[in-house]
Design a protein around this motif. Structure first.
Motif, PDB file in Angstrom:
ATOM      1  N   SER A 281       6.828  -3.403  -3.398  1.00  0.00           N
ATOM      2  CA  SER A 281       6.265  -3.727  -4.714  1.00  0.00           C
ATOM      3  C   SER A 281       4.759  -3.959  -4.595  1.00  0.00           C
ATOM      4  O   SER A 281       4.234  -4.129  -3.491  1.00  0.00           O
ATOM      5  CB  SER A 281       6.927  -4.995  -5.270  1.00  0.00           C
ATOM      6  N   ARG A 282       4.106  -3.996  -5.749  1.00  0.00           N
ATOM      7  CA  ARG A 282       2.655  -4.257  -5.763  1.00  0.00           C
ATOM      8  C   ARG A 282       2.365  -5.658  -5.211  1.00  0.00           C
ATOM      9  O   ARG A 282       1.424  -5.845  -4.432  1.00  0.00           O
ATOM     10  CB  ARG A 282       2.143  -4.123  -7.212  1.00  0.00           C
ATOM     11  N   ASP A 283       3.188  -6.635  -5.561  1.00  0.00           N
ATOM     12  CA  ASP A 283       3.021  -7.991  -5.029  1.00  0.00           C
ATOM     13  C   ASP A 283       3.236  -8.002  -3.517  1.00  0.00           C
ATOM     14  O   ASP A 283       2.549  -8.714  -2.784  1.00  0.00           O
ATOM     15  CB  ASP A 283       4.013  -8.966  -5.686  1.00  0.00           C
ATOM     16  N   GLY A 284       4.200  -7.196  -3.089  1.00  0.00           N
ATOM     17  CA  GLY A 284       4.490  -7.098  -1.650  1.00  0.00           C
ATOM     18  C   GLY A 284       3.292  -6.549  -0.889  1.00  0.00           C
ATOM     19  O   GLY A 284       3.021  -6.960   0.244  1.00  0.00           O
ATOM     20  N   LEU A 285       2.578  -5.612  -1.523  1.00  0.00           N
ATOM     21  CA  LEU A 285       1.377  -5.053  -0.892  1.00  0.00           C
ATOM     22  C   LEU A 285       0.327  -6.149  -0.709  1.00  0.00           C
ATOM     23  O   LEU A 285      -0.272  -6.266   0.368  1.00  0.00           O
ATOM     24  CB  LEU A 285       0.825  -3.896  -1.736  1.00  0.00           C
ATOM     25  N   ASP A 286       0.113  -6.962  -1.737  1.00  0.00           N
ATOM     26  CA  ASP A 286      -0.874  -8.048  -1.635  1.00  0.00           C
ATOM     27  C   ASP A 286      -0.496  -9.038  -0.538  1.00  0.00           C
ATOM     28  O   ASP A 286      -1.351  -9.479   0.242  1.00  0.00           O
ATOM     29  CB  ASP A 286      -0.996  -8.791  -2.975  1.00  0.00           C
ATOM     30  N   ALA A 287       0.786  -9.360  -0.475  1.00  0.00           N
ATOM     31  CA  ALA A 287       1.248 -10.313   0.547  1.00  0.00           C
ATOM     32  C   ALA A 287       1.022  -9.751   1.954  1.00  0.00           C
ATOM     33  O   ALA A 287       0.575 -10.462   2.862  1.00  0.00           O
ATOM     34  CB  ALA A 287       2.728 -10.631   0.331  1.00  0.00           C
TER      35      ALA A 287
ATOM     36  N   ASP B 298      -5.632  -1.486  -5.443  1.00  0.00           N
ATOM     37  CA  ASP B 298      -5.193  -0.819  -6.678  1.00  0.00           C
ATOM     38  C   ASP B 298      -5.123   0.690  -6.489  1.00  0.00           C
ATOM     39  O   ASP B 298      -4.151   1.332  -6.896  1.00  0.00           O
ATOM     40  CB  ASP B 298      -6.141  -1.156  -7.841  1.00  0.00           C
ATOM     41  N   ALA B 299      -6.172   1.242  -5.874  1.00  0.00           N
ATOM     42  CA  ALA B 299      -6.216   2.699  -5.668  1.00  0.00           C
ATOM     43  C   ALA B 299      -5.079   3.149  -4.746  1.00  0.00           C
ATOM     44  O   ALA B 299      -4.456   4.185  -4.973  1.00  0.00           O
ATOM     45  CB  ALA B 299      -7.567   3.109  -5.083  1.00  0.00           C
ATOM     46  N   ALA B 300      -4.807   2.348  -3.726  1.00  0.00           N
ATOM     47  CA  ALA B 300      -3.726   2.687  -2.789  1.00  0.00           C
ATOM     48  C   ALA B 300      -2.378   2.688  -3.522  1.00  0.00           C
ATOM     49  O   ALA B 300      -1.559   3.597  -3.349  1.00  0.00           O
ATOM     50  CB  ALA B 300      -3.691   1.689  -1.634  1.00  0.00           C
ATOM     51  N   TRP B 301      -2.182   1.670  -4.359  1.00  0.00           N
ATOM     52  CA  TRP B 301      -0.920   1.579  -5.101  1.00  0.00           C
ATOM     53  C   TRP B 301      -0.812   2.708  -6.128  1.00  0.00           C
ATOM     54  O   TRP B 301       0.264   3.293  -6.299  1.00  0.00           O
ATOM     55  CB  TRP B 301      -0.784   0.214  -5.780  1.00  0.00           C
ATOM     56  N   ASP B 302      -1.929   3.067  -6.766  1.00  0.00           N
ATOM     57  CA  ASP B 302      -1.925   4.189  -7.714  1.00  0.00           C
ATOM     58  C   ASP B 302      -1.535   5.479  -7.001  1.00  0.00           C
ATOM     59  O   ASP B 302      -0.822   6.324  -7.543  1.00  0.00           O
ATOM     60  CB  ASP B 302      -3.303   4.360  -8.369  1.00  0.00           C
ATOM     61  N   ALA B 303      -2.021   5.642  -5.762  1.00  0.00           N
ATOM     62  CA  ALA B 303      -1.768   6.881  -5.016  1.00  0.00           C
ATOM     63  C   ALA B 303      -0.328   6.983  -4.525  1.00  0.00           C
ATOM     64  O   ALA B 303       0.280   8.050  -4.590  1.00  0.00           O
ATOM     65  CB  ALA B 303      -2.729   6.983  -3.831  1.00  0.00           C
ATOM     66  N   LEU B 304       0.223   5.865  -4.034  1.00  0.00           N
ATOM     67  CA  LEU B 304       1.522   5.943  -3.350  1.00  0.00           C
ATOM     68  C   LEU B 304       2.603   5.044  -3.930  1.00  0.00           C
ATOM     69  O   LEU B 304       3.779   5.171  -3.581  1.00  0.00           O
ATOM     70  CB  LEU B 304       1.349   5.606  -1.859  1.00  0.00           C
ATOM     71  N   GLY B 305       2.223   4.115  -4.823  1.00  0.00           N
ATOM     72  CA  GLY B 305       3.174   3.118  -5.323  1.00  0.00           C
ATOM     73  C   GLY B 305       4.436   3.699  -5.927  1.00  0.00           C
ATOM     74  O   GLY B 305       5.533   3.140  -5.786  1.00  0.00           O
ATOM     75  N   ALA B 306       4.291   4.847  -6.610  1.00  0.00           N
ATOM     76  CA  ALA B 306       5.455   5.463  -7.258  1.00  0.00           C
ATOM     77  C   ALA B 306       6.538   5.822  -6.231  1.00  0.00           C
ATOM     78  O   ALA B 306       7.716   5.956  -6.571  1.00  0.00           O
ATOM     79  CB  ALA B 306       5.025   6.716  -8.018  1.00  0.00           C
ATOM     80  N   GLN B 307       6.134   5.971  -4.951  1.00  0.00           N
ATOM     81  CA  GLN B 307       7.100   6.361  -3.920  1.00  0.00           C
ATOM     82  C   GLN B 307       7.761   5.158  -3.242  1.00  0.00           C
ATOM     83  O   GLN B 307       8.601   5.334  -2.363  1.00  0.00           O
ATOM     84  CB  GLN B 307       6.405   7.248  -2.879  1.00  0.00           C
ATOM     85  N   ALA B 308       7.372   3.942  -3.685  1.00  0.00           N
ATOM     86  CA  ALA B 308       7.935   2.738  -3.061  1.00  0.00           C
ATOM     87  C   ALA B 308       9.452   2.691  -3.216  1.00  0.00           C
ATOM     88  O   ALA B 308      10.171   2.237  -2.328  1.00  0.00           O
ATOM     89  CB  ALA B 308       7.306   1.484  -3.662  1.00  0.00           C
TER      90      ALA B 308
END
Length: 387
Positions: A129-135, A168-178
């Protein structure tokens, strides 16, 4: 399975029809083997040398036809769905095993296995998740690399974060594949060099490794490989020990490559490639037994060949388009490999291997070839390492 007399001929099935399958077929001809290739596209370059079945990896009719015509199956491509490999394994012997393939297909499973075996790795964390990325960023820090857990190769499926502002850019690029292929965040290693161990393990557990190879990449794609890598016996021995631990843990059969980062004499594992490997192409002319022939020997239960080097060797990869062969073929130790592919940006279309008796001679050969082909930037780092 050991039909050593060669009659009737043994047919090896290869899933994937690229240049690795093509070179396997070429190296298997002296052993009296036949090959059948399966690929999803009709113009796969191995089809120039072996009959081919074209079909989707999940097409059971195509897989059933493939299985009915072969004695043993192997891979030139590790992203064949593990369930397809398992389906085949219930019908014919498959090497390496579907389990080894499944571990190598998932960066998280792979890194976890490395850690369990005591093989050092950069810090990593699974991201869902996006929160998981921040953690994970708070824990691992930057720079780091967000990668898909599956289906990434040659630098694809990756996003490098230089600072926390890149999240944010990293999540925009790959987040959909999480949620589909999964993501993993890995700490970036400021390494001095990249090396690989190309090794082979037989059906009976016999293990052999070629000398440590040093590799250079451009845009995530292998550009050049040098063997033996300028290194210390202690570092080489440790790298080979790691490779052996991995092969034994997976009950691996066939050739594989373990890619490692080298920093201050310390080795950190990057990834396992469960197949013959680009950084082992030099073995065709540069060692007693090539990676391709030893892979076939392992898969068929034949004795493994010696992995000792014949002099010094450097492999240059040709990406996008083939240069003129003349400069390489004019060298006494020059060997040319054209994969029979159409030129296309970023595509591996061929390689050359240059062989010499001493590091000095190899450096001189590389300088001549680099100048003649206008590829000085490709050969200069290798020449520097040979000094």
């Amino acid at each position: 399975m050991n039909k050593h007399s060669g009659h009737p001929m043994t047919t090896v099935g290869i899933l994937g029809g690229g240049q690795l399958a093509r070179m396997l077929a070429l190296s298997g001809a002296p052993l009296g083997l036949r090959f059948l290739v399966m690929d999803t596209v009709a113009d796969a370059c191995a089809g120039q040398f072996a009959p081919m079945i074209v079909g989707d990896w999940r097409d059971e009719d195509a897989l059933a036809e493939f299985a009915s015509k072969i004695d043993v199956a192997t891979f030139d491509f590790e992203n064949v769905p593990a369930e397809s490999a398992q389906w085949l394994a219930e019908r014919v012997p498959v090497f390496p095993s579907p389990r080894a393939l499944a571990v190598a297909q998932d960066r998280l499973a792979e890194k976890t296995l490395f850690r369990e075996l005591g093989i050092p790795v950069p810090p990593f964390a699974a991201i869902d998740s996006r929160d998981g990325l921040d953690a994970a960023l708070a824990q691992i820090g930057t720079p780091c690399i967000l990668k898909t857990r599956r289906l990434g190769y040659d630098g694809k499926g990756q996003f490098r974060l230089k600072t926390l502002a890149d999240a944010d850019a990293a999540w925009d690029a790959l987040g959909a594949q999480a949620t589909t292929v999964g993501l993993i965040l890995e700490g970036f290693v400021a390494f001095e060099k990249e090396v690989s161990v190309v090794a082979v393990r037989g059906r009976d557990g016999e293990f052999r490794a070629w000398p440590l190879t040093q590799n250079w990449h451009v845009d995530g794609v292998l550009s050049a490989s040098l063997a033996p890598a300028p290194s210390t016996p202690e570092v080489e021995s440790r790298a080979i020990t790691y490779a052996r631990a991995l092969a034994d843990a997976l009950d691996y059969v066939g050739v594989f490559a373990l890619e490692l980062f080298c920093r201050d004499g310390e080795l950190l594992a990057n990834e396992l490639a469960p197949r013959v490997h680009n950084s082992g192409h030099w073995t065709i002319e540069g060692s007693e037994t090539s990676q391709f022939q030893n892979h076939l020997r392992a898969v068929l239960g034949l004795p493994l060949g010696a992995t000792r080097m014949v002099g010094e060797a450097c492999m240059l990869n040709w990406i996008g388009e083939m240069p003129d062969a003349f400069a390489v073929l004019a060298e006494p130790g020059g060997h040319w490999h054209d994969y029979g592919k159409d030129a296309r940006k970023g595509r591996k279309v061929g390689h050359a291997t240059l062989r010499a008796d001493t590091p000095q001679e190899l450096a001189q050969t590389l300088a001549r070839v680099g100048k003649a082909l206008g590829r000085e930037s490709q050969v200069e780092p290798v020449i520097a390492a040979l000094r």
